[in-house]
Motif scaffolding. Structure first.
Motif, PDB file in Angstrom:
ATOM      1  N   ALA A  49      87.124 -12.257 -44.577  1.00  0.00           N
ATOM      2  CA  ALA A  49      88.436 -12.897 -44.574  1.00  0.00           C
ATOM      3  C   ALA A  49      89.413 -12.125 -45.455  1.00  0.00           C
ATOM      4  CB  ALA A  49      88.310 -14.344 -45.057  1.00  0.00           C
ATOM      5  N   TRP A  50      88.939 -11.652 -46.608  1.00  0.00           N
ATOM      6  CA  TRP A  50      89.805 -10.902 -47.521  1.00  0.00           C
ATOM      7  C   TRP A  50      90.246  -9.583 -46.896  1.00  0.00           C
ATOM      8  CZ3 TRP A  50      92.939 -11.393 -51.327  1.00  0.00           C
ATOM      9  CH2 TRP A  50      93.235 -10.323 -52.183  1.00  0.00           C
ATOM     10  N   VAL A  51      89.312  -8.871 -46.271  1.00  0.00           N
ATOM     11  CA  VAL A  51      89.654  -7.602 -45.627  1.00  0.00           C
ATOM     12  C   VAL A  51      90.572  -7.840 -44.426  1.00  0.00           C
ATOM     13  CG1 VAL A  51      88.728  -5.564 -44.468  1.00  0.00           C
ATOM     14  CG2 VAL A  51      87.510  -6.543 -46.417  1.00  0.00           C
ATOM     15  N   PHE A 111      92.660 -10.259 -44.056  1.00  0.00           N
ATOM     16  CA  PHE A 111      93.978 -10.589 -44.595  1.00  0.00           C
ATOM     17  C   PHE A 111      94.742  -9.319 -44.952  1.00  0.00           C
ATOM     18  CE2 PHE A 111      96.559 -11.291 -48.430  1.00  0.00           C
ATOM     19  CZ  PHE A 111      97.470 -12.223 -47.950  1.00  0.00           C
ATOM     20  N   GLY A 112      94.055  -8.362 -45.558  1.00  0.00           N
ATOM     21  CA  GLY A 112      94.709  -7.109 -45.911  1.00  0.00           C
ATOM     22  C   GLY A 112      95.200  -6.354 -44.697  1.00  0.00           C
ATOM     23  N   PHE A 113      94.384  -6.279 -43.660  1.00  0.00           N
ATOM     24  CA  PHE A 113      94.803  -5.578 -42.447  1.00  0.00           C
ATOM     25  C   PHE A 113      95.942  -6.309 -41.733  1.00  0.00           C
ATOM     26  CE2 PHE A 113      90.603  -3.326 -42.412  1.00  0.00           C
ATOM     27  CZ  PHE A 113      91.113  -2.043 -42.326  1.00  0.00           C
ATOM     28  N   ALA A 114      95.986  -7.633 -41.844  1.00  0.00           N
ATOM     29  CA  ALA A 114      96.978  -8.406 -41.096  1.00  0.00           C
ATOM     30  C   ALA A 114      98.318  -8.501 -41.812  1.00  0.00           C
ATOM     31  CB  ALA A 114      96.433  -9.806 -40.816  1.00  0.00           C
ATOM     32  N   ARG A 115      98.306  -8.583 -43.155  1.00  0.00           N
ATOM     33  CA  ARG A 115      99.545  -8.925 -43.854  1.00  0.00           C
ATOM     34  C   ARG A 115     100.051  -7.851 -44.808  1.00  0.00           C
ATOM     35  NH1 ARG A 115     100.764 -13.246 -40.757  1.00  0.00           N
ATOM     36  NH2 ARG A 115     102.466 -13.637 -42.235  1.00  0.00           N
ATOM     37  N   LEU A 116      99.247  -6.880 -45.138  1.00  0.00           N
ATOM     38  CA  LEU A 116      99.665  -5.854 -46.089  1.00  0.00           C
ATOM     39  C   LEU A 116      99.957  -4.552 -45.353  1.00  0.00           C
ATOM     40  CD1 LEU A 116      97.120  -6.484 -48.988  1.00  0.00           C
ATOM     41  CD2 LEU A 116      99.384  -7.482 -48.662  1.00  0.00           C
ATOM     42  N   GLY A 117     100.915  -3.804 -45.880  1.00  0.00           N
ATOM     43  CA  GLY A 117     101.251  -2.512 -45.303  1.00  0.00           C
ATOM     44  C   GLY A 117     100.749  -1.377 -46.172  1.00  0.00           C
ATOM     45  N   ALA A 118     100.235  -0.332 -45.551  1.00  0.00           N
ATOM     46  CA  ALA A 118      99.727   0.827 -46.284  1.00  0.00           C
ATOM     47  C   ALA A 118      99.650   2.001 -45.320  1.00  0.00           C
ATOM     48  CB  ALA A 118      98.347   0.542 -46.881  1.00  0.00           C
ATOM     49  N   PRO A 119      99.816   3.230 -45.827  1.00  0.00           N
ATOM     50  CA  PRO A 119      99.700   4.413 -44.961  1.00  0.00           C
ATOM     51  C   PRO A 119      98.293   4.517 -44.361  1.00  0.00           C
ATOM     52  CG  PRO A 119     100.741   4.973 -47.052  1.00  0.00           C
ATOM     53  CD  PRO A 119     100.219   3.591 -47.214  1.00  0.00           C
ATOM     54  N   GLY A 120      98.224   4.778 -43.085  1.00  0.00           N
ATOM     55  CA  GLY A 120      96.940   4.950 -42.417  1.00  0.00           C
ATOM     56  C   GLY A 120      96.205   3.658 -42.127  1.00  0.00           C
ATOM     57  N   LYS A 121      96.892   2.523 -42.201  1.00  0.00           N
ATOM     58  CA  LYS A 121      96.205   1.246 -41.976  1.00  0.00           C
ATOM     59  C   LYS A 121      95.649   1.151 -40.560  1.00  0.00           C
ATOM     60  CE  LYS A 121      98.506  -2.564 -41.326  1.00  0.00           C
ATOM     61  NZ  LYS A 121      99.328  -3.792 -41.514  1.00  0.00           N
ATOM     62  N   LYS A 122      96.414   1.604 -39.580  1.00  0.00           N
ATOM     63  CA  LYS A 122      95.951   1.542 -38.199  1.00  0.00           C
ATOM     64  C   LYS A 122      94.748   2.453 -37.969  1.00  0.00           C
ATOM     65  CE  LYS A 122     100.387   0.210 -36.152  1.00  0.00           C
ATOM     66  NZ  LYS A 122     101.433   0.555 -35.149  1.00  0.00           N
ATOM     67  N   VAL A 123      94.753   3.600 -38.630  1.00  0.00           N
ATOM     68  CA  VAL A 123      93.616   4.515 -38.494  1.00  0.00           C
ATOM     69  C   VAL A 123      92.360   3.893 -39.086  1.00  0.00           C
ATOM     70  CG1 VAL A 123      92.702   6.780 -39.113  1.00  0.00           C
ATOM     71  CG2 VAL A 123      95.120   6.528 -38.502  1.00  0.00           C
TER      72      VAL A 123
END
Length: 285
Positions: free
Chosen positions: A99-101, A103-115
């Motif tokens: 759930a924590w991970v 949440f990070g993928f769904a709501r936080l922005g970061a370079p390379g998140k899609k990769v």
């Protein structure tokens, strides 16, 4: 004006469609329950009836004592306790970490998140056997063989499939919830624990049941990592119901397998409401 009533031909078509649908559902249900029913019947037979040719479909006299023998021949409760402890530890930790991970993928922005998310999804295609041997070597080097620490670490590491479930759920929640919490001075950790996680109880319940089933039904990892006195019920079932010559006693194995499935059924019956998705916008009130 009076509402139009469907004519008799329409009613006949509707009833026929429902009849076909119910018939298909009954057939599918029978196919799904067939193996379990055959397992129960096998557990009620004698050894000669299992070896009879042609197949002896039903027992001449029901052997209820097979279930008692399967329960007493091994330390059934002890092995079940080991399985329960491991499964609860793993299911609880992996649900929270996933759930924590997610949440990070769904709501936080970061370079390379899609990769990174693509790599995570790609890891689901790796067979377990590929990673099992190097994982065993790591745990052996760390002195974690014959302990339950591997399941703790596996739980803390999250599971790709469960991360995907949580990510999809959290991505659909309204942005207003997050923005209102930020305005009130809440950080992302607080947003997760106080707002998003309580809203995700349907996915949490589904995740817990799935993870519990994974761990409860696992055979390879307990076989490699645990000794005979600390092993799980799945390993004990496959290795204990044998004759002095090493041949399996199939009626006792079937009876023990029926009792082995009962906890999974109880967990599902208790948590089945969690599979019904709730409305994620209730926090807007």
């Amino acid at each position: 004006m009076t509402p139009k009533t469907p004519d008799s031909a329409t009613q006949v078509r509707v009833r026929a469609s429902r009849l076909v649908l119910y018939t298909v559902l009954v057939v599918i249900t029978g196919l799904m329950l067939g193996p379990f029913g055959w397992l129960v019947v096998t557990g009620l037979k004698t050894t000669p009836e299992l070896a009879a040719s042609p197949v002896h479909w039903l027992p001449d006299k029901i052997q209820w004592h097979n279930f008692a023998d399967a329960f007493t021949q091994i330390d059934f409760l002890g092995y079940a306790r080991n399985s329960l402890v491991i499964s609860l530890i793993y299911a609880t930790l992996v649900s929270l970490s996933s759930a924590w991970v997610g949440f990070g993928f769904a709501r936080l922005g970061a370079p390379g998140k899609k990769v990174l998310f693509g790599v995570l999804l790609g890891s689901m295609m790796l067979p377990q056997m590929i990673t099992l041997f190097p994982t065993y070597l790591i745990f052996a080097k760390l002195g974690m063989v014959n302990t339950y620490w591997p399941w703790v670490l596996w739980g803390l590491a999250a599971a790709p499939y469960l991360v995907f479930l949580f990510r999809q759920f959290f991505a659909g929640m309204p942005r207003e919830l997050e923005e209102a919490a930020i305005v009130d001075g809440c950080g992302y950790a607080g947003i997760f624990w106080r707002i998003f996680l309580p809203q995700s109880w349907p996915v949490l319940a589904a995740s817990f049941v799935i993870a519990f089933t994974w761990s409860w039904g696992d055979f390879i990892a307990p076989m490699l990592l645990l000794s005979s006195d600390r092993t799980t019920l799945s390993v004990a079932l496959m290795t204990s119901y044998v004759t002095p010559g090493g041949l399996p006693v199939n009626n006792l194995l079937a009876a023990g397998s029926v009792m082995y499935v009962v906890p999974i059924l109880l967990i599902f019956l208790v948590a089945q409401r969690g599979f019904v998705a709730g409305m994620s916008t209730t926090g807007l009130k």
